[in-house]
Design a protein around this motif. Structure first.
Motif, mmCIF file in Angstrom:
data_model
loop_
_atom_site.group_PDB
_atom_site.id
_atom_site.type_symbol
_atom_site.label_atom_id
_atom_site.label_comp_id
_atom_site.label_asym_id
_atom_site.label_seq_id
_atom_site.Cartn_x
_atom_site.Cartn_y
_atom_site.Cartn_z
ATOM 1 N N ASP A 57 6.860 8.012 -3.281
ATOM 2 C CA ASP A 57 5.971 8.663 -2.307
ATOM 3 C C ASP A 57 5.155 7.648 -1.519
ATOM 4 O OD1 ASP A 57 6.717 11.251 -3.198
ATOM 5 O OD2 ASP A 57 5.089 11.290 -4.676
ATOM 6 N N LEU A 58 4.796 6.540 -2.170
ATOM 7 C CA LEU A 58 3.926 5.540 -1.556
ATOM 8 C C LEU A 58 4.695 4.364 -0.957
ATOM 9 C CD1 LEU A 58 1.111 5.582 -4.257
ATOM 10 C CD2 LEU A 58 1.214 6.845 -2.099
ATOM 11 N N SER A 59 6.019 4.417 -1.015
ATOM 12 C CA SER A 59 6.870 3.337 -0.499
ATOM 13 C C SER A 59 6.516 3.001 0.947
ATOM 14 C CB SER A 59 8.337 3.773 -0.588
ATOM 15 O OG SER A 59 9.189 2.780 -0.063
ATOM 16 N N GLY A 60 6.147 1.749 1.187
ATOM 17 C CA GLY A 60 5.805 1.297 2.529
ATOM 18 C C GLY A 60 4.455 1.743 3.045
ATOM 19 N N LYS A 61 3.683 2.461 2.238
ATOM 20 C CA LYS A 61 2.384 2.990 2.675
ATOM 21 C C LYS A 61 1.255 2.018 2.332
ATOM 22 C CE LYS A 61 4.268 7.070 3.519
ATOM 23 N NZ LYS A 61 4.843 7.347 4.776
ATOM 24 N N THR A 62 0.245 1.990 3.193
ATOM 25 C CA THR A 62 -0.951 1.193 2.939
ATOM 26 C C THR A 62 -2.034 2.102 2.385
ATOM 27 O OG1 THR A 62 -0.418 -0.384 4.679
ATOM 28 C CG2 THR A 62 -2.732 -0.251 4.008
ATOM 29 N N LEU A 63 -2.634 1.686 1.287
ATOM 30 C CA LEU A 63 -3.724 2.426 0.655
ATOM 31 C C LEU A 63 -4.997 1.607 0.737
ATOM 32 C CD1 LEU A 63 -2.076 3.619 -2.686
ATOM 33 C CD2 LEU A 63 -2.189 4.835 -0.513
ATOM 34 N N SER A 64 -6.094 2.264 0.991
ATOM 35 C CA SER A 64 -7.418 1.659 0.943
ATOM 36 C C SER A 64 -8.311 2.638 0.215
ATOM 37 C CB SER A 64 -7.984 1.418 2.340
ATOM 38 O OG SER A 64 -7.219 0.469 3.022
ATOM 39 N N GLY A 65 -9.201 2.136 -0.600
ATOM 40 C CA GLY A 65 -10.079 3.033 -1.322
ATOM 41 C C GLY A 65 -11.352 2.354 -1.770
ATOM 42 N N THR A 66 -12.331 3.172 -2.089
ATOM 43 C CA THR A 66 -13.600 2.737 -2.649
ATOM 44 C C THR A 66 -13.971 3.739 -3.731
ATOM 45 O OG1 THR A 66 -14.283 1.844 -0.515
ATOM 46 C CG2 THR A 66 -16.022 2.228 -2.127
ATOM 47 N N PHE A 67 -14.377 3.244 -4.887
ATOM 48 C CA PHE A 67 -14.747 4.109 -5.999
ATOM 49 C C PHE A 67 -15.665 3.337 -6.939
ATOM 50 C CE2 PHE A 67 -10.859 1.918 -6.932
ATOM 51 C CZ PHE A 67 -11.034 1.437 -8.245
ATOM 52 N N PHE A 68 -16.253 4.038 -7.897
ATOM 53 C CA PHE A 68 -17.053 3.341 -8.895
ATOM 54 C C PHE A 68 -16.799 3.951 -10.258
ATOM 55 C CE2 PHE A 68 -19.767 6.870 -7.756
ATOM 56 C CZ PHE A 68 -20.425 7.194 -8.938
ATOM 57 N N TYR A 69 -17.096 3.159 -11.289
ATOM 58 C CA TYR A 69 -16.959 3.623 -12.659
ATOM 59 C C TYR A 69 -17.965 2.900 -13.538
ATOM 60 C CZ TYR A 69 -13.970 -0.559 -13.278
ATOM 61 O OH TYR A 69 -13.460 -1.840 -13.319
ATOM 62 N N ARG A 70 -18.177 3.452 -14.722
ATOM 63 C CA ARG A 70 -19.165 2.912 -15.662
ATOM 64 C C ARG A 70 -18.456 2.081 -16.717
ATOM 65 N NH1 ARG A 70 -23.990 5.966 -18.873
ATOM 66 N NH2 ARG A 70 -23.186 5.175 -20.818
#
Length: 123
Positions: free
Chosen positions: A108-121
């Motif tokens: 599904d993600l083949s050739g796709k660019t992902l960008s993200g921001t998240f946080f965790y403890r």
């Protein structure tokens, strides 16, 4: 507070190597504030037909005792909203089914660019 960089890696078991995204090497930044880690990243999936569930590793610190879930939306990559989990003790986040949407696979993600921001403890 401390800061650093991290390199996303394929944790699905497919042995994929993420590639550069629009002049940006695959990678991310992190900042800790007390027991929290704030992460951002950009990566591009290589062309693949591997159907394993997408799992991105290399987080700078293991997740604490809480199950973390977050959403990413990337209209430019035409993948829609994706739901991700960070399991307790893990240094990776895995795609998860949400509602009627199936978990995203490497295909599904083949050739796709992902960008993200998240946080965790972390503790």
């Amino acid at each position: 507070m401390s800061r650093g960089s991290w390199t996303p890696v394929d944790a699905s078991g497919a042995g994929l190597s993420f590639v550069s995204a629009v002049g940006v090497s695959p990678g991310g930044q992190w900042t800790t504030v007390e027991n929290y880690v704030f992460c951002s990243f950009t990566l591009t999936y290589p062309a693949t037909v591997d159907a394993r569930v997408a799992n991105i590793g290399g987080l700078p610190f293991a997740n604490g005792a809480d199950l973390i879930d977050f959403h990413m939306s990337n209209a430019a990559a035409a993948i829609g909203v994706t739901h991700w989990l960070i399991n307790p003790g893990s240094t990776s986040f895995i795609s998860e089914a949400a509602g009627a949407a199936a978990a995203k696979t490497n295909t599904d993600l083949s050739g796709k660019t992902l960008s993200g921001t998240f946080f965790y403890r972390i503790s």
